[in-house]
Design a protein around this motif. Structure first.
Motif, PDB file in Angstrom:
ATOM      1  N   PHE A 120       0.804  -1.229   0.000  1.00 30.53           N
ATOM      2  CA  PHE A 120       0.000   0.000   0.000  1.00 30.53           C
ATOM      3  C   PHE A 120       0.833   1.273   0.000  1.00 30.53           C
ATOM      4  O   PHE A 120       0.380   2.314   0.465  1.00 30.53           O
ATOM      5  CB  PHE A 120      -0.968   0.005   1.201  1.00 30.53           C
ATOM      6  CG  PHE A 120      -1.586  -1.330   1.487  1.00 30.53           C
ATOM      7  CD1 PHE A 120      -2.456  -1.900   0.561  1.00 30.53           C
ATOM      8  CD2 PHE A 120      -1.301  -2.036   2.642  1.00 30.53           C
ATOM      9  CE1 PHE A 120      -3.027  -3.142   0.805  1.00 30.53           C
ATOM     10  CE2 PHE A 120      -1.865  -3.280   2.885  1.00 30.53           C
ATOM     11  CZ  PHE A 120      -2.735  -3.833   1.964  1.00 30.53           C
ATOM     12  N   SER A 148       7.685   1.423  -0.679  1.00 31.80           N
ATOM     13  CA  SER A 148       8.157   2.153  -1.864  1.00 31.80           C
ATOM     14  C   SER A 148       9.510   2.777  -1.591  1.00 31.80           C
ATOM     15  O   SER A 148      10.371   2.818  -2.459  1.00 31.80           O
ATOM     16  CB  SER A 148       7.186   3.284  -2.220  1.00 31.80           C
ATOM     17  OG  SER A 148       5.907   2.788  -2.453  1.00 31.80           O
ATOM     18  N   PRO A 207      -2.010   8.682  -1.643  1.00 30.59           N
ATOM     19  CA  PRO A 207      -1.453   9.549  -0.595  1.00 30.59           C
ATOM     20  C   PRO A 207      -2.045  10.952  -0.600  1.00 30.59           C
ATOM     21  O   PRO A 207      -2.402  11.479   0.449  1.00 30.59           O
ATOM     22  CB  PRO A 207       0.039   9.602  -0.940  1.00 30.59           C
ATOM     23  CG  PRO A 207       0.302   8.444  -1.821  1.00 30.59           C
ATOM     24  CD  PRO A 207      -0.977   8.128  -2.529  1.00 30.59           C
ATOM     25  N   ALA A 264       6.170   0.221  -7.906  1.00 25.95           N
ATOM     26  CA  ALA A 264       4.745  -0.110  -7.925  1.00 25.95           C
ATOM     27  C   ALA A 264       4.016   0.914  -7.073  1.00 25.95           C
ATOM     28  O   ALA A 264       3.515   0.624  -5.999  1.00 25.95           O
ATOM     29  CB  ALA A 264       4.513  -1.521  -7.405  1.00 25.95           C
TER      30      ALA A 264
HETATM   31 MO1  MOS Z   1       0.852   3.650  -3.835  1.00 27.55          MO
HETATM   32  S1  MOS Z   1       0.620   4.637  -2.053  1.00 27.55           S
HETATM   33  O1  MOS Z   1       1.538   4.924  -4.705  1.00 27.55           O
HETATM   34  O2  MOS Z   1       1.859   2.309  -3.443  1.00 27.55           O
END
Ligand code: MOS
Length: 756
Positions: A237, A241, A348, A501
């Motif tokens: 989610f 990242s 976000p 991703a």
């Molecule tokens: Mo999404 S919050 O851009 O993995």
């Protein structure tokens, strides 16, 4: 897809692997043979410094192999480049100095033969601090928030203040969203092993290329000497990242003891060593003519970040571009607190900022005595109002029409509190959803073997969203073979580069590269079939030949794909393809091989804007005497271009809608304002929905063809499904009770007093 046709409803390709426990997640790896185990020691205070750190007695405890701290790691890790140029969200260098930036900061790592020994030793470590009073969140001032943050102007056009003053109908309202944490099922785990100077990291990641280059940079080694392995992620989610603080530390620990080291951080650690959704505040001023035409839109946002990094999501970029309006202004203020730096969490920017905007739209529709859908229809546009760029396609009102029909919106009596069922007051609410269609350069290698099986290699990330499924379907359709004859290799930094991703870009970015590779292979096979001395396709026109169910087919005949491949005289055909989407910087995929992140689309393009849209509908029931809020129905209608895999797409939207509901009614990370420490850092205190909280869910795809957006017409859907749902619930609670709730999560205490 051009050139081939296959049936369109497929299963998730890795469903059997997953339900039988054979899919391997980051946490499942142990780095080869008998790793040592790490346990984190984290700061009890939020601001100050370590004044005494005694590790000598703990080093003598059973099984202890090494203790990492600023004493032996200070200066060893380089500061990584931060977003948006680099791969970190935070400039804090782990274990670099005695300085404390936030509670829960990693201050030491104990490595021992077993996890139990590491944990026992970690608890014995004596640490003393000199603390300063921390700032936990926004300081409440006249504006409702800290006035000392850094303010930046956002998108603006015309004279918004002047237009607001003159307009006949207006609202001026403030909204608040809380800190939230991802709490994916899989904990934050990393396992690092060195062999011949090369580092392998087994760690769930949404960004294996980013982790590879970022880690090489932090450790001062060549990117070619770092390999990231992440075949499956147990949820993410956005939380995986950015390269976390712990990975470089564990890598150095493994090097120091000459043995693989595995860290499986606790659930509570996950609240402070990884990223999270920042707390936000909003002031929205909206004004309209009596007929409902927007005259002014002013959206000011405030976000909390860390003291070291002014990370922001700046959702005004989208909230100012959703509706037609000639006079718009916006700003974003980032306020520093003694907290870890926030980061991406599903939609976000749009989650918090559209909560504010879509709540305000509902409030103004009430003031105008207009149906909220009709109010949005009056202000619908195919051109964003700030720079006047056209949307490549926009089916917002079609989504409202389809959703309203399915939901039964026409049964809604607009008077708040007028719909009841025994002790329950019923509320119907709706809101717009949108998500920018982002894309990134991507590459893929396709191998088609003589037996008509294929392999696709690409560094995409399977977070449960179904990337392996969409890649397999795209290759199957491109080559005219069954989906179960395609094997997908993903989630490894040694594969052809795939994008982070994030921003819902994977399907559009990766599938367009895969489709190109398949086209290359088809063209070679067709050329040979046409030129053949004999055969059913000899002399046929290339454009007429289709690849269907293992055959090359044209009007005059067909030939087994097997035969056509064999004609090329090789065991297998291989194609390597790169895709650089519209608006990509010149380096394209070549830049990715140098570790340069590239990300485009959405509202970042000069000539156009590209987004997916949706309409969220909810029914809430609020108990008259207890104030309990239930959500028996969620209906979402979404238009997102071509849906490659309906099965996994529907599952993604459903999960997103559930999360939208959860974010509106349940989820909040509570912080002790005095100590700046989280008080509910576990799944007992951090509420997430269970099956009993969920009623009926419908996730409807509204057909949409966008031939401009990319070759395959794909928009992103991963984040679309939870945007706006928080506002739809607040709007439904208002409709049920007449109580306007402007702060999330909406709780019993918000409505109870006003009910009786
Ligand atoms: Mo999404 S919050 O851009 O993995």
């Amino acid at each position: 897809m051009k050139g081939s046709e296959v049936k369109r409803e497929y299963r998730r390709v890795d469903a059997a692997l997953k339900v039988t426990g054979r899919a391997r997640y980051g946490s499942d790896f142990d780095g080869g043979t008998s790793p040592a185990y790490a346990c984190l020691v984290t700061s009890r205070i939020a601001r100050g410094r370590i004044s005494r750190f005694e590790d000598a007695p703990v080093r003598a405890l059973p099984g202890v192999l090494e203790i990492l701290s600023f004493k032996n790691l200070g200066g060893r890790i380089k500061q990584g480049q931060t977003f948006p140029i680099g791969y970190m969200n935070s400039s804090i260098v782990p274990l670099d100095s005695p300085r404390i930036w936030h509670a829960g900061q990693v201050i030491a790592v104990v490595i021992a033969n077993t996890f139990e020994e590491a944990r026992a030793a970690a608890r014995q470590l004596k640490v003393e601090y000199v603390g300063e009073p921390p700032t936990a969140s926004f300081a409440v001032g006249d504006e409702g928030v800290d006035a000392v943050g850094q303010t930046e102007k956002g998108p603006a056009v015309g004279d918004a203040i002047g237009a607001y003053a003159k307009a006949p109908v207006k609202i001026d309202a403030r909204y608040a969203t809380p800190t939230q944490h991802h709490n994916s099922m899989e904990l934050f785990t990393t396992t690092c092993a060195w062999k011949d100077g090369k580092l392998t990291v087994w760690e769930s990641s949404q960004n294996v290329y980013g982790y590879q280059y970022g880690l090489a940079d932090q450790l001062g080694i060549a990117p070619a000497d770092v390999r990231i392995v992440s075949p499956y992620l147990g949820g993410s989610f956005g939380g995986r990242s950015f390269l976390p603080q712990t990975t470089a530390v564990i890598a150095l620990g493994a090097k120091m003891i000459g043995r693989p080291v595995k860290l499986e951080a606790t659930r509570a650690d996950g609240f402070t060593i990884a990223t999270y959704r920042a707390e936000t505040r909003h002031r929205v001023r909206l004004a309209a003519t009596r007929e409902g035409q927007l005259q002014s839109l002013i959206h000011d946002g405030w976000e909390v970040s860390s003291r070291g990094d002014a990370y922001k999501v700046a959702g005004v970029e989208m909230s100012t571009r959703l509706y037609a309006c000639n006079d718009v202004a916006s700003s974003v203020t980032v306020c520093a607190a003694d907290r870890a730096t926030p980061g991406f969490m599903r939609a976000p920017a749009e989650m918090p900022y559209l909560f504010a905007l879509e709540s305000a739209m509902d409030e103004l529709s009430v003031a105008l005595n207009l149906d909220p859908i009709e109010f949005r229809r009056i202000n619908d546009t195919q051109v964003e109002p700030i720079e006047g760029r056209p949307y490549t396609s926009r089916a917002l009102m079609q989504c409202f029409d389809v959703g309203a029909e399915r939901f039964g919106w026409n049964r809604r009596n607009p008077t708040p509190g007028s719909m009841r069922d025994r002790d329950w007051r019923i509320g119907f609410g709706c809101a717009s959803s949108l998500y920018p269609t982002y894309m990134a350069p991507a590459a893929a290698r396709i191998t088609l073997r003589a037996d008509c099986t294929a392999q696709v290699q690409t560094a995409a990330h399977e977070m449960g969203q179904g990337v392996r499924t969409v890649v397999a379907i795209t290759a199957a359709e491109g080559l005219g073979i069954p989906v179960d004859q395609v094997r997908v290799e993903a989630g490894e930094s040694s594969l052809p580069p795939g994008p982070v991703a994030g921003g819902s870009n994977s399907t559009a970015s990766v599938c367009n590269a895969v489709a190109k590779g398949c086209q290359d292979i088809r063209e070679r096979i067709i050329a040979a079939a046409i030129a053949a001395a004999e055969g059913p396709l000899k002399g046929a026109s290339a454009r007429e030949i289709r690849f269907i169910d293992g055959y090359l087919v044209c009007a005059t005949g067909r030939e087994p794909l097997r035969t056509a491949i064999a004609r090329l005289g090789r065991g297998a055909l291989e194609a390597y393809a790169e895709n650089s989407p519209h608006g990509t910087p010149a380096e394209g995929v070549a830049g990715m091989y140098k570790g340069l992140p590239a990300f485009t689309g959405g509202m970042f393009l000069k000539d156009r804007i590209q987004c997916a849209f949706g309409a969220q509908f909810v029914e809430v029931r609020v108990h008259e005497r207890t104030g309990e809020i239930r959500v028996p129905r969620l209906v979402g209608a979404f238009a997102a271009g071509r849906i490659v895999s309906p099965v996994t797409a529907r599952s993604q939207l459903m999960g997103a809608q559930i999360w939208g509901m959860s974010a509106a009614l349940l989820e909040a990370t509570e912080i002790d304002a005095h100590h700046a420490r989280y008080v509910n850092a576990d799944l007992a205190g951090y509420l997430v929905p269970v099956a009993a909280d969920i009623g009926q869910i419908e996730s409807i795809f509204v057909p949409e063809e966008d031939l401009l957006i990319n070759e395959l017409g794909i928009k992103g859907i991963g984040e679309l499904g939870n945007v706006g749902l928080n506002a739809a619930i607040a709007n439904a609670v208002f409709h049920a009770t007449g109580v306007r709730t402007r702060e999330l999560p909406i709780r019993i205490e918000h409505v109870l007093e006003r009910l009786s």
